[in-house]
Design an enzyme around this catalytic site. Structure first.
Site, PDB file in Angstrom:
ATOM      1  N   ASP A 437       0.784  -1.246   0.000  1.00  0.00           N
ATOM      2  CA  ASP A 437       0.000   0.000   0.000  1.00  0.00           C
ATOM      3  C   ASP A 437       0.815   1.294   0.000  1.00  0.00           C
ATOM      4  OD1 ASP A 437      -2.064  -1.803   0.248  1.00  0.00           O
ATOM      5  OD2 ASP A 437      -2.550  -1.294   2.318  1.00  0.00           O
ATOM      6  N   GLU A 514      -7.251  -2.809  -4.239  1.00  0.00           N
ATOM      7  CA  GLU A 514      -8.607  -2.523  -3.787  1.00  0.00           C
ATOM      8  C   GLU A 514      -8.978  -1.077  -4.108  1.00  0.00           C
ATOM      9  OE1 GLU A 514     -11.178  -3.746   0.128  1.00  0.00           O
ATOM     10  OE2 GLU A 514      -9.184  -2.903   0.472  1.00  0.00           O
ATOM     11  N   GLU A 518      -7.842   5.730  -4.158  1.00  0.00           N
ATOM     12  CA  GLU A 518      -6.682   6.203  -3.409  1.00  0.00           C
ATOM     13  C   GLU A 518      -5.426   6.154  -4.277  1.00  0.00           C
ATOM     14  OE1 GLU A 518      -7.241   5.649   1.277  1.00  0.00           O
ATOM     15  OE2 GLU A 518      -7.362   3.735   0.206  1.00  0.00           O
TER      16      GLU A 518
END
Length: 755
Positions: A437, A514, A518
């Protein structure tokens, strides 16, 4: 193309490094664990930063690597050689009473060298969308090359013959067509192996063949074919001997036309015969509405990404619109809900300090809090409250400095030089343990810092905090290949056109991503940082990533163009995209509101791309009541359960991009608000769209920071922001022009009858 160059640091001690006003550590503190190593790389690859968060990262990190979803094929390195398969669709009912679509690595052909036992599989080389896998054992090696979209695995063996073990008995097809080719059909799938001239194909049994390779010709191309036609075999034989040698992506942001051109080029090594070049497989985002490849596409594969269509060419291009954005919108004046806006703003300002970091311990939550507070300051500024704006800006800077300073109890930055990885502790969501991430976490910091710099450029000076932000930028946005301090575009899949989140490639169905929204937030940060610092290369990189990922989102997450989702799939969108699967779920809960919302947040003025298809917004939101009712009936809720209206602000802003009036009717002033936003920003966002209209992408401008909105009566609002230090002349594609002062947002309104 080098987009980020690390500022030279000052070594303060053996464990910490001073960088401007901030600093980072060379080893984790105390009991904090370091990032995992990637030992399964060849000696040459160990000299480069480890390529994490890629479609093939499992190979470098795992002693028993998972299958690699190359598309259209899958491969898996096993102790006896290479597994090779063509996945097919499985529609799987879930406990959520919906359907996951899977293309698993099943029933592979096993290719093994007969003269030696393969060694441990290692990552031997990486290019922009191809890799080499080495299974060396001493002087012997089985070297495999695979490339995104390419239906072949190209194998080289140092000596001896190759054995093909099939999962079931197979029928041989077209035996007399080409003596070099072994074409097999089993289970409705067709495979072909292409050996060198002089190869002898020996049938051991209906499920086992041996390729007797001539001396000095230790190579073989293993292919999956889309059908069993003779003409398809001829096509595959024509290109089988052009082994992929190098793959390169290049991009060009045309500021004047507001478009991004991306070039894909594969160079090859011809093993024998004439040079017919490679056979490339184009994804839907490559071929859909792409006039440059119309009429040139051949047969297609059914894949988890939709139809992968074959192109017999060494290169192709895509050309996408750059959907501009501005960092903020103008103030709303004359609204009948002005008193309501003032009310929520007063309450948000009163709790801003407490809300800055009110959930979680990690830098992910800190980053969300930083951006939320910057956006709250923006509303205060628009409403004429300069004092509150300045107070919030100071608050944001102080909190960011704590994380970037190196000495705070909240957290710290650590750089693992042996891996070329920058981490922020404490760990959460396996951001350190699995190098996950980075684009999500660092995107919040980069964008917040860029928006601080729009008001206070001194804060990001090299001797101040700019060096630490550029360290984060370099971690996710280095464009120089082969560096030791950071890999090429860490999370970015250049061929699939989107990011991957997991760092070490865990999972039966490959890597995953996912929150696509973002990802976009990170690229917005790069664009703003490039604009405010004058780093054109970084700005253009951000534009490339932003424009391409939007296309991938619209295909693979939202299926706006109807080219990807299987007929069995029941949901309006996908929330989790894997290498070999897509599904409607999150990692933490089955709540359909959070499943849907994770690919929307944070809805900001830079997320207007979500309005590419307003009808899709309506269609997607219309599924929420039934999905929520089902979840309430069948799910075991966590304790405490989430609010019934969780993230209502996200859905209100999302709906406002299609229908502001309807969105305002759904809004509950004191209802649930997602942690990355505020009531003030949400209401302000909707009121601004009510005043300006919805996004109009038919008109562009010759600066990245622009936006156009259109009301039902045909009037348009034109916005342009100037992040530079001199006045900026902006020309819109319909002829509207404006001059924007430095650091300012300019607005112009046209009416249907005139301007």
């Amino acid at each position: 193309m080098a987009a980020a160059i690390l500022v030279m640091p000052v070594l303060a001690s053996a464990q910490s490094v001073k960088l401007g006003a901030g600093g980072y550590h060379l080893t984790p503190k105390g009991a904090d664990k370091p990032v995992p190593q990637a030992p399964f790389r060849t000696e040459a690859m160990l000299k480069r930063a480890a390529p994490t968060s890629q479609w093939y990262s499992t190979l470098a990190f795992n002693a028993k690597p998972e299958a690699i979803f190359v598309q259209p094929i899958t491969v898996k390195a096993v102790p006896s050689g290479l597994e090779f398969a063509l996945p097919s669709k499985e529609a799987v009912e879930t406990h959520r009473q919906d359907v996951e679509i899977r293309y698993p690595h099943r029933d592979p052909i096993l290719i093994s060298p007969m003269a030696f036992q393969p060694g441990k599989a290692k990552l031997a080389n990486v290019d922009d969308w191809s890799i080499d896998i080495s299974m060396a054992n001493g002087a012997d090696d089985l070297l495999v090359t695979v490339a995104r979209g390419n239906p072949y695995a190209s194998l080289r063996v140092t000596r001896g013959d190759l054995r093909l073990r099939l999962p079931a008995a197979a029928e041989r097809l077209h035996a007399g067509a080409d003596p070099r080719a072994l074409t097999l059909k089993m289970g409705g799938k067709t495979y072909a192996a292409f050996g060198p001239t002089g190869v002898q194909w020996e049938a051991v049994s209906p499920s086992e063949w041996i390729a007797r390779l001539p001396e000095g010709k230790g190579y073989l191309a293993m292919a999956a074919m889309p059908d069993d036609k003779a003409e398809t075999l001829a096509l595959f034989a024509r290109h089988a001997y052009a082994f992929i040698k190098q793959t390169r992506v290049a991009w060009r942001y045309d500021e004047a036309a507001s478009r991004v051109e991306t070039s894909f080029t594969a160079s090859t090594q011809v093993m024998e015969g004439p040079d017919h070049g490679p056979l490339l497989g184009l994804y839907p985002h490559h071929w859909f509405r792409n006039p440059s490849v119309e009429g040139a596409l051949g047969p297609s594969f059914d894949t988890v990404r939709g139809k992968l269509r074959l192109l017999a060419a060494p290169s192709f291009k895509t050309n996408y619109p750059f959907k501009g954005f501005v960092p903020q919108w103008p103030a709303v004046v004359g609204s009948p809900r002005a008193a309501e806006l003032k009310d929520v703003l007063d309450k948000d300002l009163a709790t801003a300090g407490r809300d800055l970091h009110r959930q979680g311990r990690s830098a992910y939550w800190a980053g969300k809090g930083l951006l939320r507070t910057m956006k709250l300051a923006e509303v205060a500024e628009q409403q004429g409250d300069a004092g509150s704006r300045d107070r919030l800006h100071d608050m944001v800077k102080k909190r960011a400095e704590e994380w970037l300073g190196g000495n705070s109890s909240r957290g710290y930055v650590q750089r693992e030089e042996s891996m070329g990885v920058v981490s922020i502790y404490p760990d959460e969501f396996y951001a350190v343990a699995e190098i996950n991430d980075h684009h999500f976490w660092y995107g919040y910091f980069i964008r917040t810092a860029a928006e601080i710099a729009l008001r206070d450029p001194s804060w990001i000076a090299t001797g101040n905090w700019g060096g630490m932000i550029e360290l984060l930028i370099a971690d996710i946005a280095t464009t120089e290949r082969g560096r030791a301090d950071a890999p090429f575009l860490r999370n970015w899949d250049a061929y699939e056109g989107h990011t991957w989140a997991n760092g070490i490639g865990l999972g039966e169905f490959g890597n995953n991503n996912e929150s696509s929204s973002e990802s976009i937030n990170a690229w917005v940060g790069l664009i703003l940082w490039g604009e405010v610092t004058g780093n054109k290369a970084l700005r253009d990189l951000g534009a490339y990533l932003y424009a391409n990922e939007i296309q991938a989102i619209n295909h693979y997450w939202f299926n706006i163009h109807g080219q990807v989702f299987a007929p069995e799939y029941r949901n309006a969108e996908v929330s989790l995209v894997f290498g070999g699967m897509y599904r409607h779920d999150t990692w933490w809960i089955d709540d359909p509101r959070q499943i849907k919302g994770i690919n929307l947040l944070p809805v900001t003025t830079a997320h207007t791309y979500l309005a590419t298809d307003p009808a899709f917004i309506q269609r997607s939101l219309a599924t929420l009541p039934a999905e929520t009712a089902l979840w309430n009936r069948i799910a075991k809720k966590p304790s405490p359960p989430p609010p019934k209206d969780i993230w209502q602000d996200i859905f209100a802003k999302y709906l406002a991009l299609a229908d502001p009036a309807a969105a305002l009717k759904t809004w509950e002033r004191w209802g649930s608000v997602e942690l990355g936003s505020s009531r003030s920003y949400t209401l302000n966002f909707m009121l601004q769209l009510e005043a300006m209209g919805t996004p109009d992408f038919s008109i562009s401008a010759d600066t990245p920071l622009h936006a156009v909105f259109k009301r039902g009566d045909g009037s348009r609002t034109y916005l342009a922001f100037n992040a530079r230090r001199a006045p900026l002349d902006v020309r819109f594609s319909d002829g509207i022009r404006m001059t924007v002062p430095p650091g300012q947002l300019a607005r112009m309104v046209s009416t249907p009858s005139g301007r």
